[in-house]
Design a protein around this motif. Sequence first.
Motif, PDB file in Angstrom:
ATOM      1  N   GLU A 135       0.822  -1.205   0.000  1.00 53.56           N
ATOM      2  CA  GLU A 135       0.000   0.000   0.000  1.00 53.56           C
ATOM      3  C   GLU A 135       0.858   1.258   0.000  1.00 53.56           C
ATOM      4  OE1 GLU A 135      -2.498  -0.281   3.481  1.00 53.56           O
ATOM      5  OE2 GLU A 135      -2.991  -2.370   3.047  1.00 53.56           O
ATOM      6  N   LEU A 136       0.282   2.342  -0.532  1.00 52.88           N
ATOM      7  CA  LEU A 136       0.940   3.639  -0.501  1.00 52.88           C
ATOM      8  C   LEU A 136      -0.104   4.734  -0.586  1.00 52.88           C
ATOM      9  CD1 LEU A 136       0.948   5.078  -3.588  1.00 52.88           C
ATOM     10  CD2 LEU A 136       2.477   3.167  -4.001  1.00 52.88           C
ATOM     11  N   ASP A 137       0.295   5.935  -0.200  1.00 51.65           N
ATOM     12  CA  ASP A 137      -0.493   7.148  -0.397  1.00 51.65           C
ATOM     13  C   ASP A 137       0.329   8.044  -1.303  1.00 51.65           C
ATOM     14  OD1 ASP A 137      -2.139   6.116   1.613  1.00 51.65           O
ATOM     15  OD2 ASP A 137      -1.461   7.538   3.132  1.00 51.65           O
ATOM     16  N   VAL A 138      -0.333   8.723  -2.252  1.00 49.99           N
ATOM     17  CA  VAL A 138       0.356   9.642  -3.141  1.00 49.99           C
ATOM     18  C   VAL A 138      -0.466  10.919  -3.249  1.00 49.99           C
ATOM     19  CG1 VAL A 138      -0.647   8.600  -5.238  1.00 49.99           C
ATOM     20  CG2 VAL A 138       1.464   9.922  -5.410  1.00 49.99           C
ATOM     21  N   TYR A 157      -7.728   2.864  -4.560  1.00 50.19           N
ATOM     22  CA  TYR A 157      -8.868   2.299  -3.848  1.00 50.19           C
ATOM     23  C   TYR A 157      -9.600   3.327  -3.001  1.00 50.19           C
ATOM     24  CZ  TYR A 157      -6.120   1.849   0.509  1.00 50.19           C
ATOM     25  OH  TYR A 157      -5.371   2.094   1.634  1.00 50.19           O
ATOM     26  N   GLY A 158      -9.155   4.573  -3.049  1.00 47.56           N
ATOM     27  CA  GLY A 158      -9.847   5.612  -2.314  1.00 47.56           C
ATOM     28  C   GLY A 158      -9.078   6.920  -2.337  1.00 47.56           C
ATOM     29  N   ARG A 159      -9.739   7.956  -1.820  1.00 52.30           N
ATOM     30  CA  ARG A 159      -9.128   9.288  -1.756  1.00 52.30           C
ATOM     31  C   ARG A 159      -9.448   9.928  -0.419  1.00 52.30           C
ATOM     32  NH1 ARG A 159      -7.940  12.222  -7.014  1.00 52.30           N
ATOM     33  NH2 ARG A 159      -7.770  10.522  -8.515  1.00 52.30           N
ATOM     34  N   ASN A 160      -8.506  10.721   0.033  1.00 52.58           N
ATOM     35  CA  ASN A 160      -8.701  11.510   1.234  1.00 52.58           C
ATOM     36  C   ASN A 160      -8.489  12.966   0.821  1.00 52.58           C
ATOM     37  OD1 ASN A 160      -8.592  12.866   3.653  1.00 52.58           O
ATOM     38  ND2 ASN A 160      -7.310  11.352   4.677  1.00 52.58           N
ATOM     39  N   GLU A 173      -4.956  16.518  -1.506  1.00 56.10           N
ATOM     40  CA  GLU A 173      -5.695  15.266  -1.582  1.00 56.10           C
ATOM     41  C   GLU A 173      -4.716  14.104  -1.707  1.00 56.10           C
ATOM     42  OE1 GLU A 173      -9.643  13.725  -3.794  1.00 56.10           O
ATOM     43  OE2 GLU A 173      -8.128  14.598  -5.126  1.00 56.10           O
ATOM     44  N   LEU A 174      -4.964  13.059  -0.923  1.00 53.00           N
ATOM     45  CA  LEU A 174      -4.167  11.841  -1.018  1.00 53.00           C
ATOM     46  C   LEU A 174      -4.942  10.770  -1.755  1.00 53.00           C
ATOM     47  CD1 LEU A 174      -2.546  11.469   2.526  1.00 53.00           C
ATOM     48  CD2 LEU A 174      -1.492  12.290   0.406  1.00 53.00           C
TER      49      LEU A 174
END
Length: 182
Positions: A135-138, A157-160, A173-174
């Motif tokens: 997993e990673l956040d970008v 698989y999603g956004r923050n 936004e991640l």
Amino acid sequence: MQYQKTITLRDGTPCILRGTNSADAAQVLSIFNLTHAQTDFLLTYPDESRMTVEEEQQYLAKSADSADSIEICAILDGRIVGTAGISAVGHLEKLRHRAEFGISIDKDYWGRGIGRALTLACIDCARTAGYSQLELDVVAENTAAQALYQSVGFAEYGRNPRGFRTRSGQWQELILMRMELN
């Protein structure tokens, strides 16, 4: 965990990828601070790093001895120009199949294939460690990194939308990405 491989970059330059060790601590801290000052896409600001060289030595030694985490450095002309690593999301039974991935490269070396090589090395290490998901956040604005991650098999698989808040008060936004390894 151990790793070592010599690759050839897009421009024909040889690059060593290897697991870090305690002797790399000063260079790893230096490249960490440099890369975190060069872009607003990383988790921390350089002045937030409180780790001493001695603490970094301990962290890198622990990583080198670990069966499920690793820090890999990219070396050009005897100098560390980037690092990447994997670590467990958690060691509880319901989490131990998941690993997190992080990477940073000196901006002077972007676009040469180092990011792809480090990413692929970490994917290999995650498989070797027995993980089934990486997993990673970008940051959404980091389209080059997103393209790289998608090209090697990561999927969103999603956004923050308020994942990071910069010192200037801007929201970043991640994008949450993951890769199934089996």
